[in-house]
Write a protein that holds these residues in place. Structure first.
Motif, PDB file in Angstrom:
ATOM      1  N   ALA A 189      42.279  53.408  33.569  1.00  0.00           N
ATOM      2  CA  ALA A 189      42.108  52.538  32.489  1.00  0.00           C
ATOM      3  C   ALA A 189      43.368  51.703  32.178  1.00  0.00           C
ATOM      4  CB  ALA A 189      41.253  52.720  31.307  1.00  0.00           C
ATOM      5  N   GLY A 190      44.266  52.833  32.020  1.00  0.00           N
ATOM      6  CA  GLY A 190      45.955  52.027  31.564  1.00  0.00           C
ATOM      7  C   GLY A 190      46.279  51.212  32.938  1.00  0.00           C
ATOM      8  N   TYR A 191      46.169  51.672  34.171  1.00  0.00           N
ATOM      9  CA  TYR A 191      46.497  50.960  35.147  1.00  0.00           C
ATOM     10  C   TYR A 191      45.833  49.316  35.389  1.00  0.00           C
ATOM     11  CZ  TYR A 191      47.155  49.303  40.054  1.00  0.00           C
ATOM     12  OH  TYR A 191      47.635  48.559  41.237  1.00  0.00           O
ATOM     13  N   GLY A 192      44.329  49.427  34.965  1.00  0.00           N
ATOM     14  CA  GLY A 192      43.817  47.941  34.995  1.00  0.00           C
ATOM     15  C   GLY A 192      44.002  47.233  34.111  1.00  0.00           C
ATOM     16  N   LEU A 193      44.514  47.915  32.766  1.00  0.00           N
ATOM     17  CA  LEU A 193      44.931  47.082  31.620  1.00  0.00           C
ATOM     18  C   LEU A 193      46.508  46.553  32.071  1.00  0.00           C
ATOM     19  CD1 LEU A 193      45.134  46.139  28.822  1.00  0.00           C
ATOM     20  CD2 LEU A 193      46.191  48.198  28.169  1.00  0.00           C
ATOM     21  N   LEU A 194      47.453  47.332  32.743  1.00  0.00           N
ATOM     22  CA  LEU A 194      48.556  46.758  33.397  1.00  0.00           C
ATOM     23  C   LEU A 194      48.500  45.549  34.136  1.00  0.00           C
ATOM     24  CD1 LEU A 194      51.640  47.230  33.643  1.00  0.00           C
ATOM     25  CD2 LEU A 194      51.081  48.802  35.657  1.00  0.00           C
ATOM     26  N   LEU A 195      47.561  45.538  34.878  1.00  0.00           N
ATOM     27  CA  LEU A 195      47.239  44.546  35.893  1.00  0.00           C
ATOM     28  C   LEU A 195      47.068  43.216  35.095  1.00  0.00           C
ATOM     29  CD1 LEU A 195      45.383  45.997  38.939  1.00  0.00           C
ATOM     30  CD2 LEU A 195      47.862  45.428  38.718  1.00  0.00           C
ATOM     31  N   SER A 196      46.393  43.335  33.981  1.00  0.00           N
ATOM     32  CA  SER A 196      45.822  42.351  33.208  1.00  0.00           C
ATOM     33  C   SER A 196      46.998  41.743  32.432  1.00  0.00           C
ATOM     34  CB  SER A 196      44.764  42.536  32.162  1.00  0.00           C
ATOM     35  OG  SER A 196      43.463  42.955  32.840  1.00  0.00           O
ATOM     36  N   SER A 224      42.656  42.012  42.117  1.00  0.00           N
ATOM     37  CA  SER A 224      43.675  42.921  42.653  1.00  0.00           C
ATOM     38  C   SER A 224      43.327  44.314  41.806  1.00  0.00           C
ATOM     39  CB  SER A 224      44.893  42.740  41.664  1.00  0.00           C
ATOM     40  OG  SER A 224      46.156  43.534  42.245  1.00  0.00           O
ATOM     41  N   ASN A 225      42.573  44.566  40.815  1.00  0.00           N
ATOM     42  CA  ASN A 225      42.235  45.921  40.528  1.00  0.00           C
ATOM     43  C   ASN A 225      40.999  46.294  41.469  1.00  0.00           C
ATOM     44  OD1 ASN A 225      42.083  48.378  38.961  1.00  0.00           O
ATOM     45  ND2 ASN A 225      40.387  47.349  37.542  1.00  0.00           N
ATOM     46  N   ALA A 226      40.086  45.479  41.883  1.00  0.00           N
ATOM     47  CA  ALA A 226      38.995  45.739  42.720  1.00  0.00           C
ATOM     48  C   ALA A 226      39.456  46.154  43.941  1.00  0.00           C
ATOM     49  CB  ALA A 226      38.130  44.521  42.673  1.00  0.00           C
ATOM     50  N   ILE A 227      40.544  45.428  44.567  1.00  0.00           N
ATOM     51  CA  ILE A 227      41.086  45.643  45.941  1.00  0.00           C
ATOM     52  C   ILE A 227      41.749  47.210  45.795  1.00  0.00           C
ATOM     53  CG2 ILE A 227      42.904  45.341  47.584  1.00  0.00           C
ATOM     54  CD1 ILE A 227      40.324  43.488  47.891  1.00  0.00           C
ATOM     55  N   SER A 228      42.535  47.515  44.685  1.00  0.00           N
ATOM     56  CA  SER A 228      43.172  48.584  44.260  1.00  0.00           C
ATOM     57  C   SER A 228      42.335  49.982  44.354  1.00  0.00           C
ATOM     58  CB  SER A 228      44.093  48.981  43.281  1.00  0.00           C
ATOM     59  OG  SER A 228      45.014  47.678  43.417  1.00  0.00           O
ATOM     60  N   VAL A 229      41.173  49.618  43.635  1.00  0.00           N
ATOM     61  CA  VAL A 229      40.209  50.696  43.527  1.00  0.00           C
ATOM     62  C   VAL A 229      39.314  51.176  44.595  1.00  0.00           C
ATOM     63  CG1 VAL A 229      38.321  51.589  41.828  1.00  0.00           C
ATOM     64  CG2 VAL A 229      40.281  50.375  41.003  1.00  0.00           C
ATOM     65  N   VAL A 230      39.043  49.996  45.447  1.00  0.00           N
ATOM     66  CA  VAL A 230      38.033  50.114  46.368  1.00  0.00           C
ATOM     67  C   VAL A 230      38.871  50.998  47.594  1.00  0.00           C
ATOM     68  CG1 VAL A 230      38.676  48.544  48.006  1.00  0.00           C
ATOM     69  CG2 VAL A 230      36.243  49.076  47.944  1.00  0.00           C
ATOM     70  N   GLY A 231      40.031  51.318  47.472  1.00  0.00           N
ATOM     71  CA  GLY A 231      40.988  51.981  48.608  1.00  0.00           C
ATOM     72  C   GLY A 231      40.958  53.270  48.283  1.00  0.00           C
ATOM     73  N   LEU A 232      40.417  53.780  46.837  1.00  0.00           N
ATOM     74  CA  LEU A 232      40.753  55.327  46.759  1.00  0.00           C
ATOM     75  C   LEU A 232      39.551  56.149  47.332  1.00  0.00           C
ATOM     76  CD1 LEU A 232      41.129  54.972  42.704  1.00  0.00           C
ATOM     77  CD2 LEU A 232      42.864  55.444  44.427  1.00  0.00           C
ATOM     78  N   PRO A 233      38.285  55.977  47.556  1.00  0.00           N
ATOM     79  CA  PRO A 233      37.585  56.639  48.309  1.00  0.00           C
ATOM     80  C   PRO A 233      37.843  56.664  49.944  1.00  0.00           C
ATOM     81  CG  PRO A 233      36.252  55.285  46.766  1.00  0.00           C
ATOM     82  CD  PRO A 233      37.649  54.901  47.118  1.00  0.00           C
ATOM     83  N   ILE A 234      38.462  55.700  50.317  1.00  0.00           N
ATOM     84  CA  ILE A 234      38.621  55.674  51.742  1.00  0.00           C
ATOM     85  C   ILE A 234      39.878  56.843  51.994  1.00  0.00           C
ATOM     86  CG2 ILE A 234      39.846  54.028  53.566  1.00  0.00           C
ATOM     87  CD1 ILE A 234      38.717  51.804  52.111  1.00  0.00           C
ATOM     88  N   VAL A 235      40.562  57.142  50.997  1.00  0.00           N
ATOM     89  CA  VAL A 235      41.824  58.247  51.462  1.00  0.00           C
ATOM     90  C   VAL A 235      41.184  59.458  51.922  1.00  0.00           C
ATOM     91  CG1 VAL A 235      43.702  59.341  50.349  1.00  0.00           C
ATOM     92  CG2 VAL A 235      43.521  57.212  49.878  1.00  0.00           C
ATOM     93  N   PRO A 236      40.073  60.036  51.105  1.00  0.00           N
ATOM     94  CA  PRO A 236      39.464  61.096  51.771  1.00  0.00           C
ATOM     95  C   PRO A 236      38.964  61.139  53.000  1.00  0.00           C
ATOM     96  CG  PRO A 236      38.817  60.846  49.440  1.00  0.00           C
ATOM     97  CD  PRO A 236      39.548  59.745  49.799  1.00  0.00           C
ATOM     98  N   ILE A 237      38.181  59.826  53.243  1.00  0.00           N
ATOM     99  CA  ILE A 237      37.768  59.559  54.604  1.00  0.00           C
ATOM    100  C   ILE A 237      38.791  59.824  55.842  1.00  0.00           C
ATOM    101  CG2 ILE A 237      36.434  58.032  55.901  1.00  0.00           C
ATOM    102  CD1 ILE A 237      34.959  59.158  53.631  1.00  0.00           C
TER     103      ILE A 237
END
Length: 211
Positions: free
Chosen positions: A41-48, A138-151
């Motif tokens: 949540a803090g990271y999302g707030l930081l981008l804003s 920017s937040n959407a692009i950042s978060v969508v990459g998180l599940p890709i790392v385990p893949i």
């Protein structure tokens, strides 16, 4: 919401006890989970806040402004980390970590250097997306990459692929596509409103000319 849930699901995946023999109590696990969600949540707030700073303080959308917003915060953060490293005497363990690193000292140093470079490239891209689109994108692009790392870990490191990772990836893709589709609908609605406004303006001008 879907992107947040998709990244949160990764916390609940089972850990291999043989690979990680350290037992974590439920209390510490709960604290870690809360801190992880708070950090997200803090990271999302930081981008804003960065987007607000560009509009109200920096008032410039150039590559130099992006570099300034990357270099100076990272410089302050690095100073804080170095102070904490020496105050806590953790710097004394670095030589031992280098000795125990399986791939050797050179690989240890190269890993740290490449991680630092990768994070800087990521920061430049994230801030660049804020300028080109918005902090939400920017937040959407950042978060969508998180599940890709385990893949990627499954592909390159032969990690186990469980159901939670699959569900997390599906939710992340679903959330991102929903965001893109909503943006498309808003764009179509905006064009429709513009056309209606133009038609009304032309009709008003014609009526005035006839009178």
């Amino acid at each position: 919401m879907l992107l947040t849930i998709s990244s949160t699901l990764l916390v609940f995946q089972k850990q291999d006890d043989s690979a990680n023999p350290t037992v974590v109590s439920k209390g510490k696990y709960a604290i870690g989970f809360i801190c992880t969600v708070a950090a997200s949540a803090g990271y999302g707030l930081l981008l804003s806040l960065l987007q607000l700073a560009f509009k109200k303080v920096v008032k410039s959308e150039t590559f130099t402004a992006v570099m300034d917003m990357v270099i100076y915060p990272c410089l302050v953060a690095s100073c804080v980390v170095f102070v904490g490293l020496f105050v806590s005497n953790k710097w004394k363990t670095i030589p031992r970590e280098m000795e125990e690193y399986v791939l050797g000292k050179v690989s240890y140093v190269m890993t740290l250097v490449l991680i630092a470079i990768a994070w800087q490239v990521f920061n430049i891209g994230a801030i660049g997306l804020i300028l080109e689109a918005s902090s939400l994108f920017s937040n959407a692009i950042s978060v969508v990459g998180l599940p890709i790392v385990p893949i990627l870990a499954v592909v390159f490191f032969h990690d186990k692929m469980d159901g939670l990772k699959v569900i997390s990836l599906v939710l992340a893709i679903w959330g991102f596509l929903s965001y893109v589709y909503q943006h498309y609908l808003d764009e179509c609605q905006s064009k429709t409103d513009d056309r209606r406004t133009n038609v009304v303006s032309i009709s008003s001008a014609s009526s005035t000319g006839n009178h």
